[in-house]
Write a protein that holds these residues in place. Structure first.
Motif, PDB file in Angstrom:
ATOM      1  N   SER A  32       0.814  -1.214   0.000  1.00  0.00           N
ATOM      2  CA  SER A  32       0.000   0.000   0.000  1.00  0.00           C
ATOM      3  C   SER A  32       0.849   1.266   0.000  1.00  0.00           C
ATOM      4  CB  SER A  32      -0.940   0.008   1.215  1.00  0.00           C
ATOM      5  OG  SER A  32      -0.201   0.219   2.399  1.00  0.00           O
TER       6      SER A  32
ATOM      7  N   THR B 210      -4.766   2.955  -3.457  1.00  0.00           N
ATOM      8  CA  THR B 210      -4.598   4.391  -3.249  1.00  0.00           C
ATOM      9  C   THR B 210      -3.528   4.937  -4.192  1.00  0.00           C
ATOM     10  OG1 THR B 210      -2.874   3.970  -1.648  1.00  0.00           O
ATOM     11  CG2 THR B 210      -5.104   4.134  -0.786  1.00  0.00           C
ATOM     12  N   GLU B 211      -3.407   6.258  -4.235  1.00  0.00           N
ATOM     13  CA  GLU B 211      -2.339   6.875  -5.030  1.00  0.00           C
ATOM     14  C   GLU B 211      -0.968   6.484  -4.497  1.00  0.00           C
ATOM     15  OE1 GLU B 211      -2.436  11.020  -6.223  1.00  0.00           O
ATOM     16  OE2 GLU B 211      -4.644  10.919  -6.168  1.00  0.00           O
TER      17      GLU B 211
ATOM     18  N   GLU C 185      -7.968   0.129  -0.189  1.00  0.00           N
ATOM     19  CA  GLU C 185      -8.528   1.475  -0.073  1.00  0.00           C
ATOM     20  C   GLU C 185      -8.315   2.238  -1.382  1.00  0.00           C
ATOM     21  OE1 GLU C 185      -6.994   3.330   3.441  1.00  0.00           O
ATOM     22  OE2 GLU C 185      -8.054   1.922   4.746  1.00  0.00           O
ATOM     23  N   GLY C 186      -8.978   3.382  -1.490  1.00  0.00           N
ATOM     24  CA  GLY C 186      -8.768   4.235  -2.652  1.00  0.00           C
ATOM     25  C   GLY C 186      -9.719   3.980  -3.804  1.00  0.00           C
TER      26      GLY C 186
END
Lengths: 283, 283, 283, 283
Positions: free
Chosen positions: A57, A105-106, A142-143
């Motif tokens: 992540s 996520t980014e 996530e994201g």
């Protein structure tokens, strides 16, 4: 009956120690109390150490920073070996051009951005414009919008035959003493079942991460597999993978394998660590 | 080579016809053109018919209404046998008191509300107040936040040992010619994998739905299993389940099993329909 | 903590009792001591009873005889409901002509011979003469050469697309206090994996056997699902199947589920019996 | 449509070629006609080559001899990399003393005898004398009684918690144009299902064999992953494993993947070779 051994006396037998992160160095509350002493000791004894993590992540730099914030300065970015690095290697070797779509996520996109390919979060993918998408990487839970974006992934994979890389094989991770959350590896299984394909998975227990770490650890040295100890809290990732690759292994009871269940888990899974220790703390 | 047979000439051999809904009577565009003639013919010939569906997202009344809106008036609520009805029967027989938590829309909660138990959408569940929750029912893929509420379900099931009922075994459903969406049966597999338990599943191909329909069809009559024809577009639900229960089966090519793939699917799965027909339309 | 209940006081609440055989009435040593009193009591109380077994290796007559030899005369052939009966029903309804090949002893072929079809043990099958073989039934783990005949089965199924019926879903059975043997259900999984098909399985926990028994028990009476108690020693067959079909269930600790493990098995599987009893003996 | 490429023009791009054996160099009839020219060409061009095989039934010396008998002298023992070698490495590193039990022929025991441990065929194991057995290795489908010895293995594993190594991951192998036989990898799945454990598997597609071969090929040279071409006939072993490890891959149509099915298999599995070629013959 379970025979516990002293972590310090075990460590002396090895040149390099590989640590799992969650459940060994830290848990949902923060650092395992006293774990900094372990790294002081390793440095005094001139023993090398690395962190082998399925956490894709964040970049090694951000992961290391998270330890520094907790007061553990011994974990530097060059000590971290993440399954995300294998995803990057795969893209470097096997995907030469086009766009890499991703779930995560980014921050997690770090690993695929470093490959020089164009990256695209699934949320921004348009299903009528997929001809340039040459790979899909699952990085983090996530994201993205689980409902909308997972359905988008299903339809991308039904209409375009591309490699799918899962950069974290864990199915859950703990968020508090009694609660867990579904990790991207669990989401990957859902997608595999629905599309009827098997994805490319990097991360413990797969031997490719252990091999990557082994080569990394050997850069300027001569080292054998039996010079290395793999330390982890999870039988079916850390211990199974370490055993299979040929390392000695130490199961630690500060994480997911609780002391009163350890013996029965070992017997029912047939995954047998070389040693069992209360914790990885050396005082 | 595949030998197609005329649906009308097959139907004449049976007293009762069981139809799958999606892919046989309707698709993502609306009704299969001409399907209303089939029901006119069945009524003229005094043949009984029922719709067997894994769709537990709405009550029989709302499902029938959806056909009426499309112009098909032959599908009345008493003709619809849904896997949701089995979920209701289970709750009636096995869960006597307390609260039933569910994943799905308010419409889908119809089946569990009729059991007289208190119902609670997972979105309103509080994890520190679960002692009254005596069952969990998975009804529909809509009506909840996939990320937040699936994690809530995982933690509910880790902390309370209760029966989990899956009222729709399908993993996907079509939303357009080229796109599908993940159904609640697919979501159920994710949860099963993560918590390591097998849930109670109702719906084709499980024989309990076929038996429920068989008893329903026999209410005031004497009928044998070989008086019934099961008509469906999906080998591993309609045809496999119908065959196993002892019905003759007709595979229809207006849905998920496309004409050019039918022969190969039958050979690779070993699921062999009694008949294969272009469509269920009788003109 | 596990709360044990008195079997006698439970039984009084039901009209019909369904018993599993192995682990409940007998074990590898012979009858469970005192079990004959249970049947005396049931007869005195005018309660009906049936034996539901996944044992398709012998006819009901031979199975009943085996109890008589042990001194239990209450088990008559008409009280025995075996998964082999469902295999027979399937062949009657779905396979009209030709030859049925089988794996098992000559005794086990009883069920398929009664269907009026020609039967052929796999050992006598010639692979260049398979055009008349219209079904394959897996009945028993004895009576054939595992290496030679399993390879013959694989090649039969690669070259002829026919239904395969598994008449016993158990994977193992006990042969002494510490040893088990692989049952035909375990062999069936091997074949399924190798040929990539899913077979038709009859036997607990599948609801079709419970339904067959329920109809059998109701022949001349009016009975509801909640008038019946299913008694068994195995969570994932007797209890899971009984629960799903809507029966109340009693887990008995004289068989495979040992007293000290019962609580943990129930928690880890999520299969929850209505009652737990030391044994099915009523003194 | 499938675009076939010329094997010779592909080979020129690589320094080292890894070949699968069965379906690429030979089939059930003998050598693939003309395959000796391929090795003449490679030697002329100074390209290195190795055979990567899941066949652990014989030593490299005996495997090489089998090619010599067919007239192919280019395959010398040092060119052969077998999954059996990884089983040996595992035993060397992880099992220090005691007895290693095995399923397989005496020839297959070669790999474990070389580890210096005492070896014992399962047929000679006595179940009341198992305290010295420290590992079990599954080597070959021949050399034992499937019924008696598999039951012995089940009971060994129920009573002694030891590592189990599967030295050949294949589930079947061809014995004639239309017939196959169950391989030891298929037998291993049966045992895993029955005892509820996951064994340690070596052999394609697992990356450990590719890594072992990669290190072997690099002994005295500097070579990158993209200098190597993996050539095979099986998508889910040769191609999937090669791709994941980072090699370019060539699918060959002289073996299990038949020309008319190749495109569909690639699409349905999502395993995409870098190249597709009619055969590995260079004329």
């Amino acid at each position: 009956m379970l025979q516990l051994q002293d972590f310090k006396s075990i460590v002396t037998k090895y040149k390099v120690i590989f640590f799992d992160a969650f459940g060994v160095l830290k848990n949902y509350k923060g650092l395992i109390p006293g774990i900094e002493h372990t790294f002081n000791y390793l440095q005094e004894q001139n023993k090398d150490y690395f962190i082998l993590t399925n956490d894709a992540s964040r970049s090694p730099a951000l992961l290391a920073e998270s330890y520094h914030k907790l007061g553990l300065y011994a974990i530097t970015p060059d000590r971290i070996i993440s399954s995300g690095m294998l995803a990057k290697e795969y893209l470097d070797l096997k995907v030469n051009h086009g766009t890499v779509a991703y779930l995560g996520t980014e921050d997690s996109a770090h690993y695929i951005e470093r490959s020089g390919l164009k990256t695209l979060p699934i949320s921004q993918l348009e299903l009528d414009n997929i001809s340039e998408v040459n790979a899909l990487v699952l990085l983090d839970d996530e994201g993205f919008d689980w409902n909308k974006d997972l359905n988008k992934v299903i339809n991308l994979l039904r209409n375009r035959n591309i490699p799918v890389i899962v950069a974290n094989t864990d199915t859950t991770y703990p968020v508090s003493q009694s609660q867990v959350a579904i990790a991207i590896g669990g989401v990957a299984e859902l997608i595999e079942n629905v599309v009827g394909k098997k994805f490319i998975r990097f991360g413990k227990p797969d031997s490719q991460l252990f091999n990557f770490a082994f080569e990394h650890a050997c850069n300027n040295c001569i080292i054998d597999k039996n010079d290395i100890l793999m330390v982890g809290d999870t039988l079916h990732t850390d211990i199974m993978g370490g055993n299979k690759f040929g390392f000695d292994t130490a199961l630690i009871l500060t994480g997911i394998t609780q002391p009163h269940m350890a013996e029965q888990y070992i017997r029912s899974t047939g995954i047998i660590p070389t040693y069992i220790c209360d914790s990885a703390v050396i005082r």
